[in-house]
Motif scaffolding. Structure first.
Motif, PDB file in Angstrom:
ATOM      1  N   PRO A  80      -2.166  72.166  53.112  1.00  0.00           N
ATOM      2  CA  PRO A  80      -1.768  73.463  52.543  1.00  0.00           C
ATOM      3  C   PRO A  80      -0.576  74.093  53.259  1.00  0.00           C
ATOM      4  CG  PRO A  80      -3.786  73.679  53.826  1.00  0.00           C
ATOM      5  CD  PRO A  80      -3.515  72.217  53.711  1.00  0.00           C
ATOM      6  N   LYS A  81      -0.270  73.644  54.466  1.00  0.00           N
ATOM      7  CA  LYS A  81       0.851  74.217  55.216  1.00  0.00           C
ATOM      8  C   LYS A  81       2.009  73.236  55.334  1.00  0.00           C
ATOM      9  CE  LYS A  81      -1.840  77.539  57.905  1.00  0.00           C
ATOM     10  NZ  LYS A  81      -2.146  78.062  59.261  1.00  0.00           N
ATOM     11  N   ALA A  82       2.195  72.429  54.343  1.00  0.00           N
ATOM     12  CA  ALA A  82       3.302  71.477  54.347  1.00  0.00           C
ATOM     13  C   ALA A  82       4.629  72.225  54.459  1.00  0.00           C
ATOM     14  CB  ALA A  82       3.274  70.643  53.067  1.00  0.00           C
ATOM     15  N   GLY A  83       5.520  71.706  55.258  1.00  0.00           N
ATOM     16  CA  GLY A  83       6.820  72.336  55.454  1.00  0.00           C
ATOM     17  C   GLY A  83       6.841  73.388  56.541  1.00  0.00           C
ATOM     18  N   THR A  84       5.733  73.539  57.274  1.00  0.00           N
ATOM     19  CA  THR A  84       5.682  74.513  58.366  1.00  0.00           C
ATOM     20  C   THR A  84       5.242  73.840  59.659  1.00  0.00           C
ATOM     21  OG1 THR A  84       3.372  75.150  57.981  1.00  0.00           O
ATOM     22  CG2 THR A  84       5.083  76.349  56.751  1.00  0.00           C
ATOM     23  N   VAL A  85       5.545  74.512  60.739  1.00  0.00           N
ATOM     24  CA  VAL A  85       5.106  74.098  62.067  1.00  0.00           C
ATOM     25  C   VAL A  85       4.399  75.274  62.707  1.00  0.00           C
ATOM     26  CG1 VAL A  85       5.834  73.364  64.366  1.00  0.00           C
ATOM     27  CG2 VAL A  85       7.006  72.473  62.378  1.00  0.00           C
ATOM     28  N   GLU A  86       3.255  75.019  63.255  1.00  0.00           N
ATOM     29  CA  GLU A  86       2.548  76.063  64.003  1.00  0.00           C
ATOM     30  C   GLU A  86       2.992  76.026  65.457  1.00  0.00           C
ATOM     31  OE1 GLU A  86      -1.709  76.384  61.605  1.00  0.00           O
ATOM     32  OE2 GLU A  86      -1.612  75.331  63.528  1.00  0.00           O
ATOM     33  N   ALA A  87       3.497  77.141  65.955  1.00  0.00           N
ATOM     34  CA  ALA A  87       3.827  77.285  67.368  1.00  0.00           C
ATOM     35  C   ALA A  87       2.679  78.045  68.030  1.00  0.00           C
ATOM     36  CB  ALA A  87       5.145  78.028  67.553  1.00  0.00           C
ATOM     37  N   ILE A  88       1.849  77.317  68.752  1.00  0.00           N
ATOM     38  CA  ILE A  88       0.649  77.891  69.366  1.00  0.00           C
ATOM     39  C   ILE A  88       0.972  78.308  70.789  1.00  0.00           C
ATOM     40  CG2 ILE A  88      -1.765  77.464  69.955  1.00  0.00           C
ATOM     41  CD1 ILE A  88      -1.621  75.113  67.894  1.00  0.00           C
ATOM     42  N   ILE A  89       0.825  79.600  71.089  1.00  0.00           N
ATOM     43  CA  ILE A  89       1.091  80.089  72.444  1.00  0.00           C
ATOM     44  C   ILE A  89      -0.164  79.845  73.268  1.00  0.00           C
ATOM     45  CG2 ILE A  89       1.972  81.993  73.819  1.00  0.00           C
ATOM     46  CD1 ILE A  89       3.764  81.082  71.486  1.00  0.00           C
ATOM     47  N   ALA A  90      -0.204  78.690  73.927  1.00  0.00           N
ATOM     48  CA  ALA A  90      -1.416  78.283  74.637  1.00  0.00           C
ATOM     49  C   ALA A  90      -1.502  78.888  76.032  1.00  0.00           C
ATOM     50  CB  ALA A  90      -1.474  76.756  74.741  1.00  0.00           C
ATOM     51  N   LYS A  91      -0.369  79.284  76.604  1.00  0.00           N
ATOM     52  CA  LYS A  91      -0.366  79.909  77.930  1.00  0.00           C
ATOM     53  C   LYS A  91       0.807  80.866  77.997  1.00  0.00           C
ATOM     54  CE  LYS A  91      -0.256  78.880  82.900  1.00  0.00           C
ATOM     55  NZ  LYS A  91      -0.183  77.802  83.942  1.00  0.00           N
ATOM     56  N   ASN A  92       0.563  82.041  78.536  1.00  0.00           N
ATOM     57  CA  ASN A  92       1.614  83.049  78.638  1.00  0.00           C
ATOM     58  C   ASN A  92       1.265  83.992  79.778  1.00  0.00           C
ATOM     59  OD1 ASN A  92       3.775  84.727  78.214  1.00  0.00           O
ATOM     60  ND2 ASN A  92       3.033  85.584  76.283  1.00  0.00           N
ATOM     61  N   ARG A  93       1.840  83.746  80.931  1.00  0.00           N
ATOM     62  CA  ARG A  93       1.462  84.519  82.113  1.00  0.00           C
ATOM     63  C   ARG A  93       1.848  85.988  82.016  1.00  0.00           C
ATOM     64  NH1 ARG A  93       2.945  80.342  87.097  1.00  0.00           N
ATOM     65  NH2 ARG A  93       1.193  78.922  86.747  1.00  0.00           N
ATOM     66  N   ASN A  94       2.856  86.314  81.201  1.00  0.00           N
ATOM     67  CA  ASN A  94       3.308  87.701  81.101  1.00  0.00           C
ATOM     68  C   ASN A  94       3.006  88.327  79.749  1.00  0.00           C
ATOM     69  OD1 ASN A  94       4.510  87.757  83.745  1.00  0.00           O
ATOM     70  ND2 ASN A  94       6.203  86.553  82.941  1.00  0.00           N
TER      71      ASN A  94
ATOM     72  N   GLU B 238       4.039  80.786  62.804  1.00  0.00           N
ATOM     73  CA  GLU B 238       4.442  79.760  61.855  1.00  0.00           C
ATOM     74  C   GLU B 238       5.959  79.743  61.711  1.00  0.00           C
ATOM     75  OE1 GLU B 238       2.439  80.110  58.147  1.00  0.00           O
ATOM     76  OE2 GLU B 238       0.513  79.417  58.938  1.00  0.00           O
ATOM     77  N   LEU B 239       6.533  78.548  61.850  1.00  0.00           N
ATOM     78  CA  LEU B 239       7.966  78.339  61.684  1.00  0.00           C
ATOM     79  C   LEU B 239       8.189  77.372  60.527  1.00  0.00           C
ATOM     80  CD1 LEU B 239       8.960  77.791  65.442  1.00  0.00           C
ATOM     81  CD2 LEU B 239       9.010  79.941  64.148  1.00  0.00           C
ATOM     82  N   ALA B 240       9.276  77.567  59.796  1.00  0.00           N
ATOM     83  CA  ALA B 240       9.621  76.663  58.698  1.00  0.00           C
ATOM     84  C   ALA B 240      10.264  75.405  59.275  1.00  0.00           C
ATOM     85  CB  ALA B 240      10.580  77.346  57.734  1.00  0.00           C
ATOM     86  N   PHE B 241       9.726  74.250  58.908  1.00  0.00           N
ATOM     87  CA  PHE B 241      10.270  72.980  59.382  1.00  0.00           C
ATOM     88  C   PHE B 241      11.351  72.511  58.407  1.00  0.00           C
ATOM     89  CE2 PHE B 241      10.470  68.374  59.790  1.00  0.00           C
ATOM     90  CZ  PHE B 241      10.527  68.222  61.169  1.00  0.00           C
ATOM     91  N   GLN B 242      12.598  72.548  58.857  1.00  0.00           N
ATOM     92  CA  GLN B 242      13.729  72.119  58.037  1.00  0.00           C
ATOM     93  C   GLN B 242      14.417  70.949  58.733  1.00  0.00           C
ATOM     94  OE1 GLN B 242      16.015  75.733  57.608  1.00  0.00           O
ATOM     95  NE2 GLN B 242      14.557  76.640  56.170  1.00  0.00           N
ATOM     96  N   GLY B 243      13.672  69.862  58.864  1.00  0.00           N
ATOM     97  CA  GLY B 243      14.167  68.705  59.585  1.00  0.00           C
ATOM     98  C   GLY B 243      15.416  68.110  58.980  1.00  0.00           C
ATOM     99  N   HIS B 244      15.569  68.213  57.649  1.00  0.00           N
ATOM    100  CA  HIS B 244      16.753  67.654  56.997  1.00  0.00           C
ATOM    101  C   HIS B 244      18.010  68.390  57.405  1.00  0.00           C
ATOM    102  CE1 HIS B 244      15.545  71.068  54.563  1.00  0.00           C
ATOM    103  NE2 HIS B 244      16.704  71.027  53.908  1.00  0.00           N
ATOM    104  N   MET B 245      17.868  69.614  57.950  1.00  0.00           N
ATOM    105  CA  MET B 245      19.016  70.360  58.449  1.00  0.00           C
ATOM    106  C   MET B 245      18.966  70.561  59.956  1.00  0.00           C
ATOM    107  SD  MET B 245      19.879  73.244  55.583  1.00  0.00           S
ATOM    108  CE  MET B 245      20.457  72.782  53.950  1.00  0.00           C
TER     109      MET B 245
END
Length: 473
Positions: free
Chosen positions: A436-450, A458-465
């Motif tokens: 269902p999320k084809a064409g997207t990339v999930e950027a998971i913030i797994a650690k953030n000290r600040n 969610e970011l749009a994956f535009q690999g062709h560009m």
């Protein structure tokens, strides 16, 4: 090895002097130094009035990197003694003069080595004015830097003849040492006390931003993280997960949009492929046509629009050298600094492909990767810049959302990183987008000290560009 040893003499206080430069174009072999400046600096520290002694010594010490900057060993000994006396003083006005310095040198058994007590009085008599002490110290520092460059060059020649290491390593080490000498200007003492930091902190609060922090090209990601000096930011992904796009897009944003120098270390792609991806992202062109060199007329029109920007991107460096090590990356940073483009960010693609240094035959791959990870963190702190390390997941992360424990070869990556971003794409077996999320990339913030952890952007994956695009309105 000392300069004296490199020039064939065992006495560190004796240097061959062959007189004026020969007519055949040779060079005077006396190492660069200024005896008058050295004497004046030492005299200034002992001649200053009691109310200004501390100020004069502080200003001189701020100019010199090390007592070894003095050419004559006797002068180095005297200066070290004065610094020790100053550090040990308890009153507001340290008592440092020829008599007290002579007494301290006598205790140490070094008075005769520096020429006796009369020489200390001679030093005082050579000082035109104590106010010029820092200026004399700057002259000493300049001469010391020149000697260090000569020493590095001589060592490189000797190592080349002896073939003690491979050529790339010898060249990288020598370049790093020469550039460290050439650019090793001493900075003012950093503000350490709360009082020193308070006004700057209030200014930043009032401005609503940290001027030393870098943003990313993704607006919604900027709401969660900031890239600050001294941080190690690790971006992990599986194969074809988008980590290389993330790194290149980020570096291009810093260099081309924010006009800050950026260094990309690529061990996965060559320079031609890097340029194709960069051009595709900036000019909105299909990267495959650029890679195959099959541009259409419309492509050329778009390339023309970004040509000036790319042609003037001297502050954007792409290093695709083989067998890159931590020392070679340091050398490249110093190389950029020497040319007036000290990098504001370094992106390394990717961590597990870097060549370990000094690894023993019994060391495991996990330990080697841990050493590289820690080295990148130390590098970030050493140069005061964010270092972004791209890292590969192990095979166990395929088919599910990744965890910080999925990094290939080492768990130390999690410990060293200030920020960890895990990229996740749902891919079919043939590598195409699915679900269902084809064409997207999930950027998971797994650690953030600040800041907050656990957020998913969610970011749009535009690999062709050749890019990841923000989905924020």
């Amino acid at each position: 090895m000392s300069i004296a040893e490199l020039q064939g003499t065992t006495d560190p206080d004796v240097f061959p002097d062959e007189g004026p430069r020969p007519a055949d174009g040779g060079f005077d072999r006396t190492p660069p130094h200024d005896n008058d400046a050295e004497q004046a600096v030492l005299g200034a520290t002992m001649l200053a009035t009691q109310s200004s002694t501390a100020r004069v010594i502080d200003e001189i010490d701020a100019e010199l990197r090390d007592p070894a900057d003095f050419y004559k060993p006797a002068h180095e000994t005297i200066y070290r003694t004065i610094l020790d006396m100053y550090a040990a003083s308890t009153g507001a006005t340290p008592r440092i003069d020829p008599i007290t310095v002579a007494a301290e040198l006598t205790k140490r058994g070094e008075l005769a080595k520096i020429g006796g007590a009369p020489y200390l009085h001679t030093l005082v008599q050579t000082v035109p004015t104590t106010a010029n002490g820092p200026h004399y110290a700057a002259i000493i520092r300049e001469r010391a830097a020149l000697r260090q460059i000569i020493q590095a060059g001589t060592r490189m020649v000797q190592m080349g003849y002896a073939a003690t290491d491979d050529a790339d390593r010898i060249a990288a080490d020598a370049m790093a040492e020469v550039q460290a000498a050439a650019t090793g200007t001493t900075e003012a003492a950093p503000p350490l006390s709360v009082a020193d930091r308070w006004e700057t902190f209030l200014d930043e609060l009032q401005a609503g931003e940290d001027p030393s922090a870098l943003d990313t090209p993704w607006r919604d990601l900027n709401d969660v993280i900031q890239l600050k000096p001294g941080q190690l930011i690790t971006v992990g992904a599986a194969t074809a997960g988008g980590k290389s796009l993330f790194g290149m897009n980020l570096a291009a944003h810093v260099a081309l949009k924010r006009n800050r120098p950026a260094l990309v270390i690529s061990l996965e792609m060559g320079g031609g492929e890097l340029m194709a991806r960069l051009t595709a992202a900036e000019a909105n062109i299909n990267v495959d046509r650029l890679v195959r060199r099959q541009c259409t007329e419309q492509d050329w029109e778009r390339i023309a629009k970004v040509s000036d920007r790319m042609a003037n991107a001297h502050n954007f460096v792409l290093d695709d050298s083989a067998h890159l090590t931590l020392s070679k990356i340091r050398a490249r940073i110093r190389w950029m600094t020497a040319r007036g483009h000290a990098p504001a960010i370094v992106v390394a693609d990717y961590l597990q492909l870097m060549t370990p240094e000094g690894a023993s035959k019994n060391s495991s791959r996990a330990q080697e990767v841990a050493d590289i990870s820690r080295g990148l963190k130390v590098m970030a702190m050493e140069f005061g810049i964010p270092v972004v390390a791209l890292a590969q997941f192990n095979r166990g992360a395929v088919g599910r959302r990744p965890l910080v424990s999925d990094f290939k070869d080492s768990s130390a990556i999690e410990q060293d990183s200030n920020i960890i971003v895990l990229l996740h794409r749902e891919l079919a077996e043939d590598g195409t987008d699915t679900g269902p999320k084809a064409g997207t990339v999930e950027a998971i913030i797994a650690k953030n000290r600040n800041g907050a952890s656990g957020r998913i952007i969610e970011l749009a994956f535009q690999g062709h560009m050749g890019r990841l695009a923000s989905m924020a309105r």
